[in-house]
Design a protein around this motif. Structure first.
Motif, short mmCIF file in Angstrom:
data_model
loop_
_atom_site.label_atom_id
_atom_site.label_comp_id
_atom_site.label_asym_id
_atom_site.label_seq_id
_atom_site.Cartn_x
_atom_site.Cartn_y
_atom_site.Cartn_z
N LYS A 210 0.79 -1.32 -0.07
CA LYS A 210 0.11 -0.16 -0.07
C LYS A 210 0.77 1.59 0.11
CE LYS A 210 -4.00 -1.99 2.34
NZ LYS A 210 -4.99 -1.75 3.72
N LYS B 105 2.31 4.62 1.14
CA LYS B 105 2.23 5.29 2.41
C LYS B 105 2.33 6.80 2.10
CE LYS B 105 2.74 5.64 6.72
NZ LYS B 105 1.52 5.42 7.86
N ASP C 132 -9.38 10.73 -3.80
CA ASP C 132 -11.07 10.70 -3.42
C ASP C 132 -11.82 11.20 -4.78
OD1 ASP C 132 -13.59 11.14 -2.36
OD2 ASP C 132 -13.13 12.54 -1.00
N GLU D 219 -5.07 18.46 7.64
CA GLU D 219 -5.28 17.19 7.93
C GLU D 219 -6.78 16.74 7.77
OE1 GLU D 219 -3.61 15.39 11.47
OE2 GLU D 219 -2.12 17.01 11.74
N SER D 220 -6.99 15.65 7.29
CA SER D 220 -8.40 14.85 7.36
C SER D 220 -8.33 13.71 8.21
CB SER D 220 -8.88 14.59 6.02
OG SER D 220 -7.95 13.62 5.31
N THR D 221 -9.55 12.93 8.23
CA THR D 221 -9.57 11.61 8.92
C THR D 221 -8.18 10.86 8.79
OG1 THR D 221 -11.69 12.12 9.12
CG2 THR D 221 -10.93 9.64 9.74
N ASP D 222 -7.99 10.45 7.45
CA ASP D 222 -6.91 9.60 6.88
C ASP D 222 -5.81 10.15 6.25
OD1 ASP D 222 -8.81 7.77 7.33
OD2 ASP D 222 -10.05 7.98 5.32
N LEU D 223 -5.85 11.30 6.13
CA LEU D 223 -4.62 11.80 5.52
C LEU D 223 -4.01 13.24 6.03
CD1 LEU D 223 -6.08 11.84 1.53
CD2 LEU D 223 -4.71 10.40 2.60
N TYR E 140 -0.41 8.99 4.12
CA TYR E 140 -1.64 8.20 4.56
C TYR E 140 -1.43 7.82 6.04
CZ TYR E 140 -3.11 7.53 -0.14
OH TYR E 140 -3.86 7.88 -1.40
N LYS E 141 -2.42 8.10 7.02
CA LYS E 141 -2.13 7.82 8.40
C LYS E 141 -2.03 6.46 8.52
CE LYS E 141 -3.92 12.18 9.91
NZ LYS E 141 -5.11 12.80 10.73
N ASN E 142 -2.95 5.54 7.87
CA ASN E 142 -3.30 4.16 8.50
C ASN E 142 -2.99 3.22 7.52
OD1 ASN E 142 -4.89 5.24 10.26
ND2 ASN E 142 -6.60 5.64 9.05
N ASN E 143 -1.99 3.52 6.68
CA ASN E 143 -1.27 2.62 5.55
C ASN E 143 0.12 1.93 6.35
OD1 ASN E 143 -3.51 2.79 4.27
ND2 ASN E 143 -2.41 3.57 2.10
#
Length: 226
Positions: free
Chosen positions: A140, A142, A171, A200-204, A223-226
């Motif tokens: 994925k 990052k 998006d 910042e957003s929820t994921d980025l 990417y915060k979650n990758n």
């Protein structure tokens, strides 16, 4: 006289019988002599001897066909861009947004790698460069990073347009109003020397930065979650 006549008659009769017997014996002897000699081992004259059976010829077994060679699996690719899905991402990007907005991903090469990450350098069709960091374990992305050397105002606009197309890829439901707001908060319209912003957003997490020493403008997405 009577006796002599009887003798003569009797003798005559006797001699005739004797001669007949003699002739019979001679004929029998001649028949035996004229009989074909039969060899005990010769069956040529024995019509009742059983025929010798024909010896069957052994049948040569047919050679079974060689088993088909099973198809070999394709060799594992040694191209890191294929291993980590970079080519597929580039194709998706171009099909979804790049071709429509005139900024496509043209080519890529491995820039660097370590135990956990592989970093690729991608050339964009508008002349900007893009860096992409891929997590090896998950394949994925990052980090996306776009860089543009700044020599004219057009270079400034080109960097932000590249950023906008990348955001539309990430998006695909983003509206124009939201996109304009994000880019404004990231310094679009500000003097070049002032650009150093974060959004910042929820994921980025997104940042822009101008590096005066190299005269380059950067736009990064994490990417915060990758």
């Amino acid at each position: 006289m009577f006796v002599m006549t009887l003798f003569a008659v009797s003798g005559c009769s006797f001699n005739s019988a004797s001669e007949s017997k003699k002739e019979s014996e001679e004929k029998a002897s001649n028949n035996q002599n004229n009989a074909p000699v039969t060899n005990p081992g010769d069956n040529s004259n024995n019509n009742n001897a059983p025929a010798t059976p024909a010896t069957p010829s052994p049948t040569t077994p047919s050679t079974p066909p060689a088993p088909a060679t099973p198809p070999q699996p394709p060799a594992a690719s040694e191209d890191p861009a294929e291993v980590y899905g970079v080519y597929g991402l580039m194709e998706d990007y171009n099909n979804l947004v790049g071709n429509k907005h005139g900024i496509t991903m043209v080519k890529t090469k491995l820039y660097s790698e370590d135990q956990d990450y592989a970093t690729f350098s991608i050339t964009l069709s508008n002349g900007n460069g893009m860096g992409m960091v891929v997590v090896k374990e998950t394949k994925k992305v990052k980090v996306f990073s776009i860089v543009s050397p700044i020599s004219t105002d057009a270079d400034y606009d080109k960097l932000y347009k590249s950023a906008a197309v990348l955001l539309m890829y990430i998006d695909q439901n983003v509206t124009e109003d939201v996109l304009t707001d994000i880019l404004t908060q990231l310094g679009y319209g500000k003097p070049l020397e002032q650009i150093n912003f974060r959004y910042e957003s929820t994921d980025l997490e997104m940042t822009t930065e101008y590096v005066a020493s190299s005269n380059e403008l950067y736009f990064d997405i994490y990417y915060k979650n990758n």
